[in-house]
Structure formats: C-alpha cells, structure tokens
Design a protein around this motif. Structure first.
Motif, short mmCIF file in Angstrom:
data_model
loop_
_atom_site.label_atom_id
_atom_site.label_comp_id
_atom_site.label_asym_id
_atom_site.label_seq_id
_atom_site.Cartn_x
_atom_site.Cartn_y
_atom_site.Cartn_z
N ARG A 80 -11.73 -23.99 4.26
CA ARG A 80 -12.70 -22.89 4.34
C ARG A 80 -11.97 -21.57 4.46
NH1 ARG A 80 -17.94 -22.76 7.60
NH2 ARG A 80 -18.33 -21.37 5.84
N VAL A 81 -12.39 -20.59 3.66
CA VAL A 81 -11.72 -19.29 3.62
C VAL A 81 -12.68 -18.22 4.14
CG1 VAL A 81 -10.68 -17.53 2.13
CG2 VAL A 81 -10.24 -19.96 1.69
N PHE A 82 -12.13 -17.28 4.93
CA PHE A 82 -12.93 -16.20 5.50
C PHE A 82 -12.24 -14.86 5.25
CE2 PHE A 82 -13.46 -20.06 7.93
CZ PHE A 82 -14.84 -20.19 8.04
N ARG A 83 -13.03 -13.86 4.96
CA ARG A 83 -12.52 -12.49 4.86
C ARG A 83 -12.54 -11.89 6.26
NH1 ARG A 83 -15.46 -7.35 1.82
NH2 ARG A 83 -13.56 -6.25 1.15
N THR A 84 -11.40 -11.31 6.68
CA THR A 84 -11.32 -10.79 8.05
C THR A 84 -11.22 -9.27 8.12
OG1 THR A 84 -8.90 -11.06 8.09
CG2 THR A 84 -10.26 -12.92 8.86
N TYR A 85 -10.64 -8.63 7.09
CA TYR A 85 -10.55 -7.17 7.14
C TYR A 85 -10.27 -6.61 5.76
CZ TYR A 85 -10.41 -2.81 9.68
OH TYR A 85 -10.73 -1.56 10.16
N PHE A 86 -10.45 -5.29 5.63
CA PHE A 86 -10.24 -4.60 4.36
C PHE A 86 -9.85 -3.15 4.62
CE2 PHE A 86 -12.23 -1.89 0.98
CZ PHE A 86 -11.37 -2.23 -0.05
N ILE A 87 -8.83 -2.65 3.93
CA ILE A 87 -8.50 -1.23 3.97
C ILE A 87 -8.22 -0.74 2.56
CG2 ILE A 87 -7.54 -1.26 6.32
CD1 ILE A 87 -4.75 -1.14 4.94
N ASN A 88 -8.44 0.55 2.34
CA ASN A 88 -8.07 1.18 1.08
C ASN A 88 -7.76 2.65 1.33
OD1 ASN A 88 -10.59 2.31 1.44
ND2 ASN A 88 -11.53 1.38 -0.36
N ASN A 89 -7.70 3.43 0.26
CA ASN A 89 -7.41 4.86 0.37
C ASN A 89 -6.16 5.10 1.22
OD1 ASN A 89 -9.64 5.63 -1.22
ND2 ASN A 89 -11.01 5.43 0.52
N ARG A 90 -6.22 5.99 2.19
CA ARG A 90 -5.03 6.31 2.97
C ARG A 90 -4.61 5.18 3.90
NH1 ARG A 90 -4.20 11.88 5.68
NH2 ARG A 90 -2.13 10.93 5.69
N GLY A 91 -5.51 4.23 4.14
CA GLY A 91 -5.11 3.06 4.91
C GLY A 91 -4.00 2.29 4.25
N ASP A 92 -3.95 2.35 2.90
CA ASP A 92 -2.90 1.66 2.17
C ASP A 92 -1.53 2.32 2.33
OD1 ASP A 92 -4.42 -0.41 1.13
OD2 ASP A 92 -5.00 0.71 -0.64
N GLU A 93 -1.52 3.60 2.69
CA GLU A 93 -0.26 4.33 2.78
C GLU A 93 0.69 3.72 3.82
OE1 GLU A 93 -0.99 8.39 3.62
OE2 GLU A 93 -2.03 8.79 1.72
N ALA A 94 0.10 3.19 4.89
CA ALA A 94 0.93 2.66 5.98
C ALA A 94 1.50 1.29 5.67
CB ALA A 94 0.10 2.59 7.26
N MET A 95 1.01 0.64 4.61
CA MET A 95 1.42 -0.72 4.34
C MET A 95 2.81 -0.78 3.73
SD MET A 95 -1.25 -1.79 5.64
CE MET A 95 -0.97 -3.55 5.52
N GLY A 96 3.46 -1.92 3.95
CA GLY A 96 4.80 -2.11 3.42
C GLY A 96 5.71 -2.77 4.44
N SER A 97 5.56 -2.40 5.72
CA SER A 97 6.38 -3.02 6.75
C SER A 97 5.74 -4.33 7.21
CB SER A 97 6.56 -2.08 7.95
OG SER A 97 5.39 -2.07 8.75
N THR A 98 6.55 -5.20 7.75
CA THR A 98 6.05 -6.46 8.31
C THR A 98 4.99 -6.18 9.36
OG1 THR A 98 8.18 -7.54 7.91
CG2 THR A 98 6.72 -8.57 9.53
N TRP A 99 5.21 -5.16 10.19
CA TRP A 99 4.30 -4.86 11.29
C TRP A 99 2.95 -4.36 10.80
CZ3 TRP A 99 6.84 -7.53 14.28
CH2 TRP A 99 8.23 -7.41 14.42
N SER A 100 2.95 -3.51 9.79
CA SER A 100 1.68 -2.99 9.31
C SER A 100 0.83 -4.09 8.70
CB SER A 100 1.91 -1.85 8.29
OG SER A 100 2.64 -2.30 7.16
N TYR A 101 1.47 -5.03 8.01
CA TYR A 101 0.72 -6.16 7.45
C TYR A 101 0.16 -7.04 8.56
CZ TYR A 101 2.47 -5.11 2.76
OH TYR A 101 2.75 -4.51 1.55
N LEU A 102 0.98 -7.38 9.54
CA LEU A 102 0.52 -8.26 10.60
C LEU A 102 -0.60 -7.61 11.42
CD1 LEU A 102 3.86 -9.84 11.87
CD2 LEU A 102 2.08 -10.92 10.46
N ASP A 103 -0.49 -6.31 11.65
CA ASP A 103 -1.54 -5.62 12.41
C ASP A 103 -2.87 -5.62 11.67
OD1 ASP A 103 0.15 -5.06 14.50
OD2 ASP A 103 0.57 -3.00 13.89
N LEU A 104 -2.83 -5.81 10.36
CA LEU A 104 -4.05 -5.86 9.56
C LEU A 104 -4.76 -7.20 9.68
CD1 LEU A 104 -5.76 -4.43 7.27
CD2 LEU A 104 -4.23 -5.57 5.64
N THR A 105 -4.03 -8.24 10.09
CA THR A 105 -4.56 -9.59 10.04
C THR A 105 -5.37 -9.96 11.28
OG1 THR A 105 -2.62 -10.59 11.09
CG2 THR A 105 -2.57 -10.32 8.68
#
Length: 269
Positions: free
Chosen positions: A180-205
C-alpha cells in the motif's frame, strides 16, 4: 598596481556597492553572535515545522501508475526499490522544454547538479528518483552528458496531472506499508530550492531524519544521531573502525588531541 584607466575598465557595467562598515575582529564577532541568536531560532523553527510535517495525514494512492525505466515498465511501488520511503521529483526533460533536446530545463538541471550521494538517503530507507516525459533513450543521453546518477523514469500516464506537477516542477513524498502506497507531502516553487542535501530530503519525508533528538510520533524508527553516518561506499561494510580513529563528530576534543599528537610525532620522526 592598476592604473586609473584599468580600474575604470574593471568597474565598467557594475553599480557602485554601498558596502557594510569595516570593523575590528572583536566587533565582527559581536555582530556575528547577535545574528547567531536569530539563526538558531530559525533552526528551531525549521525543526518544529518538520515535526509538524511528520504528523501530516497520509493520502492513500489507490490508482496504479506505470513508468518506463532503463529495464522496462515499472509501477509506482517498484520505484521504492524495496525501501520504505520514496521521493519523486518531476523534472522537465521532454520535447517543448527550453534546451531540448540537448538539455533538460535549466532550473531542473541546476537542481540535479546539487543532489547529494544517494547512498546516504538509502541508508535511511529512502529512495529518490526523477521523472519526466522524455523517452528513456533521451533521458539516458542527457544523464550521460551531464554526469547525473539519479534514477530517472519516464511518466506514461496521468501521474504528473494527479500529483500537481504537470505544468511545474515539484517533489512528492510517499511511504509504503507493504504494497500500500501513501502520499505524505508535496513541495514546489521555492520549496524546491532547498532540496539537494541529504537533510533537506529527509526533512521532507514522513519519517524525518529518524534520529532520537527529533520530535516524532511514538513508534517512529529512530537511532542515535551521527552513529549511522558513514562514507558513501561503506554503508554495507561490516568491518569495525580502526581503534586509533577518534571521530570528530562524537568526540571533537579527543580527535583534536589525536591530531596534535600525530602531528608532533611526524615532526620528531
């Protein structure tokens, strides 16, 4: 020494900058400490926001989605690669996008250039993939040109429309419970700017960094901070660290002492 003409030439086309004051080391440190109070408050606020994100409700994903991958057709569940969490970034690499066919979108490419080594995410039971509309042969061609190692799939159905990324980039986070799969969160626009580091990805989950200091719901997986960190080529290794090593992360004072001792020994040998 530059002549007046050379100085004028170097400054051509640039506006004169109104720079901050030049101060002593003591004044500079005082200004830094004043700003540091606000920076720490921002860090605590960001941690609290991540804790709230981990308590977001989950949305069941009952529709069956299909992607093309390097080895053929795969499902959304397959994209997890057996791990518990999945992050999908919708990248614009397809006909009609600026830069095609040599490149993906400039912004998406800038983001791809910043993605940290994926082994660190994988060590936290999390998979990151990119998804676009381009055929696999074009995706593989552009990946090879740009040196990207991110798993990159071709969307073949309404995934982009259903998850808010048909006209704009964005990161969707998912978790699975068995099949079973569930959607837990979503970001776009400037929220994407912070992505790239291990920490930013994990904090999104939904599970976060999975470290004991985090404010997470009861029963969430957590381990001691720093202890799980490793070299990206060493997560599967069983060998114990050399006894002479002192980790600067867990014992900075001891590590500094060892370094000074080693340096002094090197000078006398």
């Amino acid at each position: 020494m530059a002549t007046s003409n050379q100085g004028a030439e170097q400054g051509k086309g640039r506006l004169a900058m109104k720079t901050p004051p030049i101060v002593s080391p003591q004044e500079w440190e005082a200004a830094r400490q004043k700003l540091l109070v606000k920076e720490k408050a921002l860090t605590r606020s960001r941690d609290a926001l991540a804790a709230e994100r981990r308590r977001m409700p989950w949305m069941a994903v009952d529709k069956k989605y299909e992607f093309d991958g390097p080895n053929g057709k795969v499902s959304l569940l397959d994209l997890f690669e057996g791990r518990r969490q999945l992050i999908i970034y919708r990248a614009f690499l397809e006909p009609g996008v600026f830069g095609w066919p040599e490149h993906a979108c400039r912004g998406c490419s800038l983001g791809a250039d910043q993605v940290a080594h994926l082994s660190h995410l994988n060590a936290r039971d999390t998979t990151l993939v990119y998804a676009s509309r381009a055929p696999q042969k074009d995706i593989e061609r552009v990946k090879a040109r740009m040196g990207w190692k991110i798993p990159w799939y071709t969307m073949t159905d309404s995934f982009d429309v259903d998850f808010g990324v048909d006209q704009w980039h964005g990161h969707n986070a998912f978790i699975r419970d068995g099949e079973r799969v569930f959607r837990t969160y979503f970001i776009n626009n400037r929220g994407d700017e912070a992505m790239g580091s291990t920490w930013s990805y994990l904090d999104l989950t939904a599970l976060g960094r999975q470290e004991t200091w985090e404010d997470s719901p009861e029963g969430y997986p957590q381990t001691e901070p720093y202890k799980w960190w490793s070299w990206h080529d060493n997560y599967d290794a069983d060998a114990s660290p050399d006894a002479k090593w002192v980790d600067i992360i867990t014992d900075p004072e001891g590590a500094a002492t060892r370094r000074r001792e080693a340096e002094a020994k090197g000078k006398t040998s």
